[in-house]
Design a protein around this motif. Structure first.
Motif, PDB file in Angstrom:
ATOM      1  N   ASN A 100       0.821  -1.220   0.000  1.00 19.33           N
ATOM      2  CA  ASN A 100       0.000   0.000   0.000  1.00 19.33           C
ATOM      3  C   ASN A 100       0.853   1.268   0.000  1.00 19.33           C
ATOM      4  OD1 ASN A 100      -2.599  -1.280  -0.025  1.00 19.33           O
ATOM      5  ND2 ASN A 100      -2.248  -1.832   2.114  1.00 19.33           N
ATOM      6  N   MET A 101       1.759   1.335  -0.961  1.00 22.71           N
ATOM      7  CA  MET A 101       2.649   2.495  -1.093  1.00 22.71           C
ATOM      8  C   MET A 101       2.808   2.863  -2.560  1.00 22.71           C
ATOM      9  SD  MET A 101       5.808   1.611   1.457  1.00 22.71           S
ATOM     10  CE  MET A 101       5.554   1.101   3.155  1.00 22.71           C
ATOM     11  N   LEU A 102       3.170   4.113  -2.789  1.00 20.95           N
ATOM     12  CA  LEU A 102       3.587   4.529  -4.115  1.00 20.95           C
ATOM     13  C   LEU A 102       5.005   4.008  -4.347  1.00 20.95           C
ATOM     14  CD1 LEU A 102       2.356   8.240  -4.096  1.00 20.95           C
ATOM     15  CD2 LEU A 102       1.365   6.353  -5.410  1.00 20.95           C
ATOM     16  N   VAL A 103       5.191   3.323  -5.464  1.00 18.89           N
ATOM     17  CA  VAL A 103       6.512   2.816  -5.828  1.00 18.89           C
ATOM     18  C   VAL A 103       6.964   3.572  -7.072  1.00 18.89           C
ATOM     19  CG1 VAL A 103       7.865   0.821  -6.580  1.00 18.89           C
ATOM     20  CG2 VAL A 103       6.131   0.560  -4.796  1.00 18.89           C
ATOM     21  N   VAL A 104       8.147   4.166  -6.972  1.00 19.51           N
ATOM     22  CA  VAL A 104       8.664   5.044  -8.016  1.00 19.51           C
ATOM     23  C   VAL A 104       9.841   4.360  -8.708  1.00 19.51           C
ATOM     24  CG1 VAL A 104       9.537   7.354  -8.508  1.00 19.51           C
ATOM     25  CG2 VAL A 104       8.066   6.979  -6.512  1.00 19.51           C
ATOM     26  N   ASP A 105       9.766   4.295 -10.043  1.00 23.96           N
ATOM     27  CA  ASP A 105      10.904   3.863 -10.844  1.00 23.96           C
ATOM     28  C   ASP A 105      11.651   5.120 -11.263  1.00 23.96           C
ATOM     29  OD1 ASP A 105      10.034   1.245 -10.664  1.00 23.96           O
ATOM     30  OD2 ASP A 105       8.957   1.309 -12.560  1.00 23.96           O
ATOM     31  N   LEU A 106      12.863   5.289 -10.754  1.00 22.81           N
ATOM     32  CA  LEU A 106      13.659   6.469 -11.076  1.00 22.81           C
ATOM     33  C   LEU A 106      14.476   6.241 -12.335  1.00 22.81           C
ATOM     34  CD1 LEU A 106      14.945   7.331  -7.493  1.00 22.81           C
ATOM     35  CD2 LEU A 106      13.193   8.547  -8.777  1.00 22.81           C
ATOM     36  N   GLN A 107      14.783   7.329 -13.035  1.00 19.92           N
ATOM     37  CA  GLN A 107      15.672   7.227 -14.181  1.00 19.92           C
ATOM     38  C   GLN A 107      16.996   6.646 -13.696  1.00 19.92           C
ATOM     39  OE1 GLN A 107      14.681   7.864 -17.166  1.00 19.92           O
ATOM     40  NE2 GLN A 107      12.851   9.102 -16.879  1.00 19.92           N
ATOM     41  N   GLY A 108      17.483   5.658 -14.394  1.00 19.93           N
ATOM     42  CA  GLY A 108      18.717   5.013 -13.970  1.00 19.93           C
ATOM     43  C   GLY A 108      18.486   3.649 -13.351  1.00 19.93           C
ATOM     44  N   GLY A 109      17.224   3.286 -13.116  1.00 22.00           N
ATOM     45  CA  GLY A 109      16.911   1.933 -12.682  1.00 22.00           C
ATOM     46  C   GLY A 109      16.601   1.749 -11.208  1.00 22.00           C
ATOM     47  N   ASP A 110      16.819   2.750 -10.374  1.00 21.11           N
ATOM     48  CA  ASP A 110      16.534   2.628  -8.946  1.00 21.11           C
ATOM     49  C   ASP A 110      15.022   2.584  -8.729  1.00 21.11           C
ATOM     50  OD1 ASP A 110      17.102   2.433  -6.258  1.00 21.11           O
ATOM     51  OD2 ASP A 110      17.481   4.572  -5.980  1.00 21.11           O
ATOM     52  N   ARG A 111      14.556   1.742  -7.804  1.00 21.40           N
ATOM     53  CA  ARG A 111      13.131   1.670  -7.456  1.00 21.40           C
ATOM     54  C   ARG A 111      12.972   2.028  -5.983  1.00 21.40           C
ATOM     55  NH1 ARG A 111       9.926  -3.399  -8.864  1.00 21.40           N
ATOM     56  NH2 ARG A 111       8.254  -1.879  -9.151  1.00 21.40           N
ATOM     57  N   VAL A 112      11.976   2.861  -5.693  1.00 22.29           N
ATOM     58  CA  VAL A 112      11.792   3.391  -4.351  1.00 22.29           C
ATOM     59  C   VAL A 112      10.335   3.241  -3.927  1.00 22.29           C
ATOM     60  CG1 VAL A 112      11.906   5.478  -2.943  1.00 22.29           C
ATOM     61  CG2 VAL A 112      13.648   5.073  -4.674  1.00 22.29           C
ATOM     62  N   ALA A 113      10.109   2.697  -2.739  1.00 21.17           N
ATOM     63  CA  ALA A 113       8.775   2.663  -2.142  1.00 21.17           C
ATOM     64  C   ALA A 113       8.688   3.794  -1.134  1.00 21.17           C
ATOM     65  CB  ALA A 113       8.524   1.324  -1.452  1.00 21.17           C
ATOM     66  N   CYS A 114       7.648   4.614  -1.255  1.00 22.31           N
ATOM     67  CA  CYS A 114       7.512   5.804  -0.414  1.00 22.31           C
ATOM     68  C   CYS A 114       6.562   5.533   0.745  1.00 22.31           C
ATOM     69  CB  CYS A 114       7.011   6.977  -1.260  1.00 22.31           C
ATOM     70  SG  CYS A 114       8.102   7.361  -2.644  1.00 22.31           S
ATOM     71  N   ASP A 115       7.112   5.494   1.929  1.00 23.99           N
ATOM     72  CA  ASP A 115       6.346   5.250   3.147  1.00 23.99           C
ATOM     73  C   ASP A 115       5.908   6.594   3.724  1.00 23.99           C
ATOM     74  OD1 ASP A 115       5.305   4.406   5.579  1.00 23.99           O
ATOM     75  OD2 ASP A 115       7.272   4.072   6.487  1.00 23.99           O
TER      76      ASP A 115
END
Length: 198
Positions: A44-59
């Motif tokens: 239940n989070m926004l998951v961001v694919d950043l330019q360059g391949g990094d993936r981030v889940a925003c808590d």
């Protein structure tokens, strides 16, 4: 990118818009759960694919209920398994200026009509100069206040700007297709995802 995303949280929606407009963002998805071992782990989070391949889940820590130790551990393992980094976001991050006001203004013009002639003039000017202030762009294309048109084109992914700088006459506009500029902007904007949860 967020077609299935529905939220009663005004702050989460505001943050989703900021992510969509950020030049460092490749894609944004609301992830309800992730498969891990023999179960689906609730994310239940926004998951961001950043330019360059990094993936981030925003808590969004300002809104989530307290985790118990087992749920938190399982969530972290599931994210790690899928190569997703967990970062904490709070209301102060979302309300930080000038990004918050910039994004609100730009997003409010997402449906602003941009005549083909104006879009072509902007494209020609940015191709010739590889980045212009809004003031300079205004002079070159003969439009007194091009901010609504530029905003619409930012929303369409045609042009980009550094959202951490006030969106005014001195803000610099680049073509999204300019890879050199995209990398430079990524280095500046990716710092907002620096609060990695250990």
């Amino acid at each position: 990118m967020l077609a299935d995303f529905v939220s009663s949280s005004e702050k989460l929606c505001q943050f989703a818009i900021q992510l969509l407009l950020d030049p460092a963002t490749g894609a944004v998805n609301f992830v309800k759960s992730l498969p891990f071992r023999d179960c689906d782990v609730q994310i239940n989070m926004l998951v961001v694919d950043l330019q360059g391949g990094d993936r981030v889940a925003c808590d969004l820590v300002s809104e989530r209920p307290d985790w118990d130790i087992d749920d938190e551990g399982l969530l972290r393992l599931a994210l790690q398994h899928h190569g997703i980094r967990l970062v904490e976001i709070d209301y102060a991050d979302i309300d930080a200026e000038p990004r918050a006001s910039n994004c609100a203004f730009i997003w409010s013009h997402r449906d602003h009509p941009v005549p083909v002639s104006i879009e072509k003039a902007i494209n020609r000017a940015l191709t010739a100069h590889q980045g212009l202030t809004i003031r300079s762009l205004s002079t070159l294309i003969g439009l007194r206040d091009p901010k609504p048109e530029i905003s619409a084109l930012v929303c369409q992914g045609v042009v980009m700007t550094d959202l951490s700088v006030k969106f005014g006459p001195n803000a610099i506009i680049h073509k999204t297709s300019d890879p050199c500029r995209a990398r430079n902007l990524l280095r500046r904007t990716s710092n907002r995802f620096g609060k990695t949860v250990s």
